[in-house]
Write an enzyme that holds these catalytic residues in place. Structure first.
Site, PDB file in Angstrom:
ATOM      1  N   ASP A 483      -7.977  -3.646   0.458  1.00 48.80           N
ATOM      2  CA  ASP A 483      -7.115  -4.262  -0.761  1.00 48.80           C
ATOM      3  C   ASP A 483      -8.070  -2.577  -1.306  1.00 48.80           C
ATOM      4  O   ASP A 483      -9.074  -2.181  -1.382  1.00 48.80           O
ATOM      5  CB  ASP A 483      -8.600  -5.599  -1.764  1.00 48.80           C
ATOM      6  CG  ASP A 483      -7.499  -5.617  -2.443  1.00 48.80           C
ATOM      7  OD1 ASP A 483      -6.643  -5.242  -2.544  1.00 48.80           O
ATOM      8  OD2 ASP A 483      -7.693  -6.711  -2.864  1.00 48.80           O
ATOM      9  N   GLU A 486      -5.961   2.359  -4.171  1.00 49.88           N
ATOM     10  CA  GLU A 486      -5.646   3.558  -4.567  1.00 49.88           C
ATOM     11  C   GLU A 486      -6.068   4.357  -4.379  1.00 49.88           C
ATOM     12  O   GLU A 486      -5.865   5.685  -5.259  1.00 49.88           O
ATOM     13  CB  GLU A 486      -4.816   2.766  -5.994  1.00 49.88           C
ATOM     14  CG  GLU A 486      -4.347   1.583  -6.485  1.00 49.88           C
ATOM     15  CD  GLU A 486      -4.696   0.424  -5.864  1.00 49.88           C
ATOM     16  OE1 GLU A 486      -5.849   0.302  -5.475  1.00 49.88           O
ATOM     17  OE2 GLU A 486      -3.946  -0.843  -5.650  1.00 49.88           O
ATOM     18  N   ASP A 552      -0.846  -7.123  -7.344  1.00 49.41           N
ATOM     19  CA  ASP A 552      -1.409  -8.443  -8.434  1.00 49.41           C
ATOM     20  C   ASP A 552      -0.362  -8.912  -8.959  1.00 49.41           C
ATOM     21  O   ASP A 552      -0.336  -8.743 -10.024  1.00 49.41           O
ATOM     22  CB  ASP A 552      -2.540  -8.134  -8.563  1.00 49.41           C
ATOM     23  CG  ASP A 552      -4.039  -7.876  -8.058  1.00 49.41           C
ATOM     24  OD1 ASP A 552      -3.983  -8.566  -6.817  1.00 49.41           O
ATOM     25  OD2 ASP A 552      -4.776  -7.747  -8.543  1.00 49.41           O
TER      26      ASP A 552
END
Length: 801
Positions: A483, A486, A552
């Protein structure tokens, strides 16, 4: 900041062919042309010695194809069997031609490099190149964006990695070429440089409330306050203008109105810092209004849309890009993967259904959920453990808190005994005060003044996998959810990495995270295929067994509709495995389970999900199990899961073609119908593998849906068998239980048995559906479903014709 546009003054002085390149001396600097394949040319330009940054993308060592160099008097030409590159002697600009002598891409003679301030003491330039674009040209790619744009011709974007946005600087054109902008840092695409002065307006409403939202440090209260800004600007001429909103950081509102008419209007708990819109505007004065999160610092800039496509990277070592020619997209992607790494097969169970929610809270919770799936005869292969299983060990530490997970090995055994696979969330910003974190601190494995591990450091990558292996993999964990790769909050900006200043490598962090896990697991065993779900990606990441998802996102019809072009633009960059949170991550709250409007959206999303590469549900603070939304929704989902599992022989065979032939599962129609001008413009339709045309219903209250059937043959309704001629738009039936799906004439589709999980029954009997009306071929692929023994030839292919 705006950049001056000046002429080249770049006449050719001399050229020198060598074994693998042609080096052309220009009036200022040198241009290097390197054939990487017979249909791929790399172009590099520098005003000094040619630097050698690390090769992160083009990692395959392939022999240089045969080429010849010719001086035509007005140009220097390099030619392979498939492409010619022509450098104009007067301007130094480059044109690209196919072997029939037709120009398919041409540089615009403008500045290639601009001076820039050093970055953390290292030399820096601005790399910029413009290309001429035809008015009827379709440009797809650049990764996954939430702005709803499909054709990127004239669209302004800033390529950064943030939650819900994946930046992949690669384009495919309907003219048959691919363009890889080979930079690792932030890149502006068609930058809009003209600023509009904004003035913040006095607050007129009460302070907004804070809401729960996920952050890199867990669930926190996030203020939803809004602020309003206004401004004016004057245009000298009428035209279509591209407007860019830059909030300076992630926000929760994108709202821009020009002359009182909204051209951007989106809400979500998280939104990327930038978004753009194209607006037709008259000459003269205009007003602008911006509404955004109160702590954002918005800027609005604009440019007139012209016939140019521009890439600009403000932190670069040199100009560097690669041009591919197909003309078919599959050939472009095949060559790109030959140079950057092939796609490994995922384990067969990964193509089944993934059950995920935020979150399961204990071993018992996980085991009971799987038991209920089996009791209700709802097919499922993967159960997912989201974050915070670490409990007392601190944020992001990859250790089970024994309070709720007392025996991880027994948990894995129990799940496997129920024929479920286990996927678990792993982060790279783990607590520095934990035992694992202290070890990383002692070895300087964190980015300085940052919570994130510096995985550009090979030793840090090995240590990261060693911790994952010791605390998770050895218990029997099957799959990884990496997760926030980035990483969150643009964490490489202005940071010093082991590889160099972070601004030069701002887009690449997800590549290193996935490399660490893929190479670590492959070194540990060849008996279990690597399967990674990850929130971000970079070029070349397809070689690491990864699946990306769209982050999300919100649970609204507008968000749902925008996922389809986002996925298509992602897939055509060469990364074939992509998915979304079915139903959206941020959902309507407790009323969602009985809300008929939300249940309709959820069922339509599931209908689409059944025909995507990876079929996965997720939702924030939500019980996502199918039965939670009532018997009608549960029955609909069960029916869709039955279809998905019956399609596994088809889907697994198509996945083999991704690995072996460079194919793509989720296919924008330009990939198969490049000359059908209507087909290639369809942003809401795509092919799923070679046979299926999918047209998801993305609006409420519909029982019919318009579907364009491409030219070149007949199409059959998958649900009813009704035959339709191609080259027309039909009104397809779209009852609440199904979304329009068609099969093209000539398709051969193998269907398996109904299953509760992959491998439940032997594959000794298949139903073979032959859709008449054209000659067809299909290769059925079979192997043991896991391990890498298929790489040594342990598999079977059965051709059908």
């Amino acid at each position: 900041m705006s950049w001056p546009i000046v002429g080249f003054g770049q006449s050719v002085r001399s050229y020198k062919p060598t074994a693998d390149r042609v080096t052309i001396a220009l009036a200022k600097g040198q241009l290097v042309l390197r054939p990487l394949a017979e249909n791929a040319i790399r172009v590099q330009y520098t005003q000094g010695a040619l630097p050698a940054p690390p090769e992160l993308v083009l990692t395959s060592q392939l022999p240089t194809p045969a080429f010849k160099t010719t001086d035509t008097g007005t140009a220097v030409e390099l030619a392979t069997k498939q492409v010619r590159v022509r450098v104009d002697k007067a301007t130094g600009s480059v044109s690209y031609l196919n072997n029939a002598g037709q120009v398919f891409l041409r540089e615009q003679p403008t500045t290639r490099l601009l001076p820039a301030e050093p970055v953390l003491g290292e030399a820096n330039v601005v790399a910029q190149q413009q290309f001429q674009t035809s008015p009827d040209e379709l440009l797809l790619g650049l990764g996954q964006f939430q702005d709803g744009h499909f054709n990127l011709r004239g669209v302004t974007r800033q390529l950064t990695q943030v939650n819900t946005q994946i930046a992949l600087p690669f384009l495919y054109s309907s003219k048959g070429y691919g363009l890889l902008w080979h930079q690792y840092g932030l890149t502006d695409f068609n930058p809009a440089d003209a600023p509009i002065a904004l003035e913040k307006q006095p607050e007129t409403a009460a302070t907004g409330t804070a809401v729960d939202a996920t952050t890199a440090n867990g669930t926190q209260k996030v203020a939803q306050d809004q602020a309003t800004y206004t401004g004016t600007f004057t245009l000298p001429v009428a035209g279509t203008y591209s407007l860019m909103l830059d909030l300076g950081a992630m926000g929760n509102r994108h709202y821009v109105a020009i002359d009182g008419v909204a051209c951007l209007d989106r809400r979500n708990f998280w939104l990327p810092p930038t978004a753009s819109a194209q607006v037709p505007l008259k000459a003269g004065a205009h007003t602008v209004q911006v509404v955004c999160k109160a702590n954002n610092t918005p800027r609005v800039t604009y440019k007139r849309v012209d016939g140019l496509t521009t890439f600009r990277s403000p932190n670069a070592k040199l100009l560097d890009y690669v041009v591919f020619y197909g003309p078919q997209a599959d050939e472009v992607i095949r060559t790109y993967r030959n140079l950057s790494g092939q796609v490994p097969l995922l384990p067969q169970w990964a193509y089944g259904f993934w059950q995920c929610r935020e979150r399961y809270t204990s071993s018992a919770h996980l085991e009971e959920t799987v038991q209920e799936f089996r009791r209700r005869n709802i097919p499922m292969d993967v159960i997912v453990q989201d974050w915070q299983y670490w409990g007392k060990y601190g944020w992001g530490v990859m250790q089970f808190d024994e309070t709720h997970y007392p025996d991880p090995a027994a948990l894995m055994q129990n799940l496997h005994a129920q024929h479920a696979r286990f996927n678990i969330s792993v982060w790279e910003n783990l607590n520095k005060e934990s035992d694992i974190g202290k070890s990383h601190v002692a070895n300087n494995f964190y980015i300085p003044n940052s919570p994130w591990l510096d995985l550009t450091n090979p030793a840090a990558r090995k240590a990261h996998w060693a911790a994952i292996n010791q605390h998770l993999f050895r218990y029997g964990v099957d799959s990884w959810w990496l997760d926030a790769t980035e990483p969150e909050n643009d964490a490489l900006h202005s940071k010093q990495l082991a590889l160099g200043p972070g601004d030069f490598y701002r887009l690449t962090y997800p590549l290193f995270v996935n490399q660490a896990v893929y190479e670590g697991q492959r070194a540990a065993t060849q008996d279990k295929r690597v399967c990674i779900l990850t929130r971000s990606a970079f070029l070349g990441q397809q070689r690491y067994g990864t699946i990306s998802w769209s982050g999300d996102i919100g649970g609204t019809w507008d968000t749902f509709r925008r996922q389809i072009p986002a996925g298509l633009d992602f897939s055509i960059t060469g990364l074939p495995y992509w998915t979304t949170d079915i139903g959206g991550f941020f959902r309507p709250g407790a009323g969602q389970y009985t809300d008929p409007q939300y249940n309709e959206l959820l069922m339509r999303w599931y209908q689409w999900g059944a025909f995507t590469p990876i079929f996965r549900v997720h939702g924030y603070q939500t019980e996502t199990e199918p039965w939670k939304n009532g018997p009608v929704v549960e029955a609909n989902i069960r029916q869709l899961l039955d279809v998905r599992y019956r399609l596994l022989p088809y889907l697994y065979s198509a996945a083999w073609q991704v690995h072996a032939q460079g194919s793509t599962l989720m296919r924008p129609l330009v990939m198969d119908f490049r000359t059908d001008t209507t087909a290639r413009q369809q942003a809401g339709e795509y092919l799923f593998g070679p046979a299926f045309l999918v047209a998801p219903v993305t609006a409420p209250g519909r029982t019919e849906w318009p579907v364009y059937l491409p030219q070149g043959g007949a199409w059959y309704n998958f649900w009813t068998g009704r035959r339709h001629a191609g080259g027309q738009t039909i009104t397809a039936p779209a009852p609440l239980a199904t979304t329009p799906v068609f099969v093209k004439a000539g398709a051969i589709v193998p269907l398996g048995k109904r299953l509760q999980y992959t491998g439940q029954k032997s594959a000794d009997t298949l139903e073979i559906r032959v859709y008449a009306g054209a000659d067809g071929r299909f290769t059925l692929y079979e192997d043991e479903g896991d391990s890498y023994r298929y790489e040594q030839g342990q598999h079977t292919t059965i051709p059908f014709a």
